[in-house]
Enzyme design. Structure first.
Site, mmCIF file in Angstrom:
data_model
loop_
_atom_site.group_PDB
_atom_site.id
_atom_site.type_symbol
_atom_site.label_atom_id
_atom_site.label_comp_id
_atom_site.label_asym_id
_atom_site.label_seq_id
_atom_site.Cartn_x
_atom_site.Cartn_y
_atom_site.Cartn_z
ATOM 1 N N CYS A 8 -13.384 7.367 4.449
ATOM 2 C CA CYS A 8 -13.365 5.985 3.957
ATOM 3 C C CYS A 8 -14.660 5.319 4.417
ATOM 4 O O CYS A 8 -15.572 5.996 4.900
ATOM 5 C CB CYS A 8 -12.131 5.229 4.437
ATOM 6 S SG CYS A 8 -12.022 4.997 6.221
ATOM 7 N N ARG A 14 -8.362 3.349 6.989
ATOM 8 C CA ARG A 14 -7.661 4.221 6.036
ATOM 9 C C ARG A 14 -7.763 5.703 6.358
ATOM 10 O O ARG A 14 -6.735 6.403 6.391
ATOM 11 C CB ARG A 14 -8.194 3.974 4.612
ATOM 12 C CG ARG A 14 -7.859 2.606 4.080
ATOM 13 C CD ARG A 14 -8.668 2.278 2.845
ATOM 14 N NE ARG A 14 -10.094 2.149 3.149
ATOM 15 C CZ ARG A 14 -11.044 1.946 2.261
ATOM 16 N NH1 ARG A 14 -10.733 1.893 0.977
ATOM 17 N NH2 ARG A 14 -12.298 1.818 2.629
ATOM 18 N N ASP A 125 -9.004 -1.379 0.591
ATOM 19 C CA ASP A 125 -9.493 -1.520 1.965
ATOM 20 C C ASP A 125 -8.715 -2.605 2.707
ATOM 21 O O ASP A 125 -8.749 -3.769 2.285
ATOM 22 C CB ASP A 125 -10.986 -1.870 1.908
ATOM 23 C CG ASP A 125 -11.643 -1.778 3.262
ATOM 24 O OD1 ASP A 125 -10.931 -1.773 4.279
ATOM 25 O OD2 ASP A 125 -12.882 -1.695 3.291
#
Ligand code: 4NP
Length: 156
Positions: A8, A14, A125
């Site tokens: 990520c 994440r 996000d």
């Protein structure tokens, strides 16, 4: 050993969550000696840090361990070392293409590519939105699909 790298932007929210969830699934299926798991970020900002508090709280709620996970930046050599590089969103995919091209022996894909009939194609996000629970649900679905795909492809 089949090697999977989750990617990520920051390797803070994440991809560490994906690493922890996938590690847990792989272990529960007794495949930890067949599948190795890591995560990395496009950016350098959080190198050495523990996963984000939101990620840790979410994992604590379901008793999934994130022991030993700290942020690192992706390096070109990762393309030589991993069979699967799994991005969280389209921006990550674009950044990965710029860093290095994939050869045909490896899979570079987005997490939600492994979820059939998914309503969302990216893992959003949570760094600014703080929606860690939603992110957890999506990543869990993606990890399930990815594990099924790996088991089929490698006859595990
Ligand atoms: P992640 O979230 O890509 O899921 O780890 C982010 C973490 C940090 C930043 C951006 C996104 N940042 O700009 O520092």
């Amino acid at each position: 050993m089949i090697k999977v790298l989750f990617v990520c932007l920051g390797n803070l929210c994440r991809s560490p969550m994906a690493e922890a969830i996938f590690r847990d699934m792989v272990k529960k299926q007794g495949l930890e000696n067949k599948i190795a798991i890591d995560s990395a970020g496009i950016g350098h900002w959080h190198i050495g840090e523990l996963p984000h508090e939101g990620t840790r709280k979410q994992l604590d709620q379901v008793s999934i361990s994130y022991e030993g996970i700290t942020a690192r930046k992706i390096v070109e050599e990762d393309w030589d070392n991993f069979n699967y590089i799994i991005a969280m969103d389209e921006n990550n995919m674009e950044d990965l293409r710029i860093i290095r091209e994939a050869d045909d022996k490896m899979v570079v894909a987005k997490m939600m590519d492994f979820v059939k009939d998914a309503e969302e194609t990216n893992i959003p996000d949570p760094y600014f939105s703080n929606n860690f629970n939603h992110v957890f649900q999506l990543i869990e679905q993606g990890c399930k699909g990815l594990l099924e795909r790996i088991k089929l492809s490698h006859q595990l």
